[in-house]
Design an enzyme around this catalytic site. Structure first.
Site, PDB file in Angstrom:
ATOM      1  CD  GLN A  78      -3.048   1.027   2.123  1.00 62.77           C
ATOM      2  OE1 GLN A  78      -3.138   0.079   2.898  1.00 62.77           O
ATOM      3  NE2 GLN A  78      -3.900   2.007   2.140  1.00 62.77           N
ATOM      4  CG  PHE A  79       1.370   3.912  -3.585  1.00 60.01           C
ATOM      5  CD1 PHE A  79       1.441   5.294  -3.722  1.00 60.01           C
ATOM      6  CD2 PHE A  79       0.309   3.237  -4.175  1.00 60.01           C
ATOM      7  CE1 PHE A  79       0.486   5.988  -4.445  1.00 60.01           C
ATOM      8  CE2 PHE A  79      -0.646   3.914  -4.904  1.00 60.01           C
ATOM      9  CZ  PHE A  79      -0.567   5.293  -5.041  1.00 60.01           C
ATOM     10  CB  THR A  80      -2.009   5.362  -0.080  1.00 62.86           C
ATOM     11  OG1 THR A  80      -2.505   4.207   0.606  1.00 62.86           O
ATOM     12  CG2 THR A  80      -2.443   5.335  -1.544  1.00 62.86           C
TER      13      THR A  80
END
Length: 149
Positions: A78-80
């Site tokens: 999850q890059f966010t």
């Protein structure tokens, strides 16, 4: 490297209608990789997660880790988690690793956890995923490999 670790009684991740990972008791780990992360971050974070004592013992004290309860981990990229929301209304993702590095370190994290004896299921890197979980407790922890030093 950042992780949101949620103690779950069950969790799954679905891609295009197919379940690609599913666990019962254990951790759902949302993993974000920063542009300046390295294998050192992977090793530290995997060891920290594998050793977290947040499962209740017979005296209802958080004293047991994943191996003690026979638990598993479901790891979802999850890059966010690297989003910077301090300015404006749209997050900046400049701190997030480029996909090539992020995928390499994500896969390395999964392998490192397995090497520590934790059964691991995983999401699909860069896929649009539906994540379902039953948060047990709830117990949710945020870990950052850069805050260890």
């Amino acid at each position: 490297m950042r992780a949101v670790v949620q103690r779950v009684s069950q969790a799954s991740v679905t891609v295009d209608g197919d379940i690609v990972g599913k666990i019962e008791a254990g951790f759902l780990i949302l993993l974000g990789v920063a542009a300046d992360d390295s294998q050192q971050d992977v090793i530290w974070l995997a060891a920290k997660v594998a050793g977290l004592r947040v499962f209740e013992d017979d005296d209802d004290k958080m004293n047991l880790d994943l191996k003690d309860i026979g638990g598993a981990a479901l790891v979802v990229s999850q890059f966010t988690l690297l989003g910077d929301c301090r300015k404006g209304r749209r997050p900046s993702f400049i701190a997030a690793a480029r996909p090539e590095l992020a995928n390499r370190l994500y896969q390395s994290f999964v392998a490192e956890l397995r090497g520590l004896g934790v059964p691991v299921e995983a999401g699909t890197f860069q896929a649009d995923m539906d994540v379902a979980l039953v948060n047990d407790g709830p117990v949710t922890l945020m870990l950052d490999s850069r805050k260890q030093f």
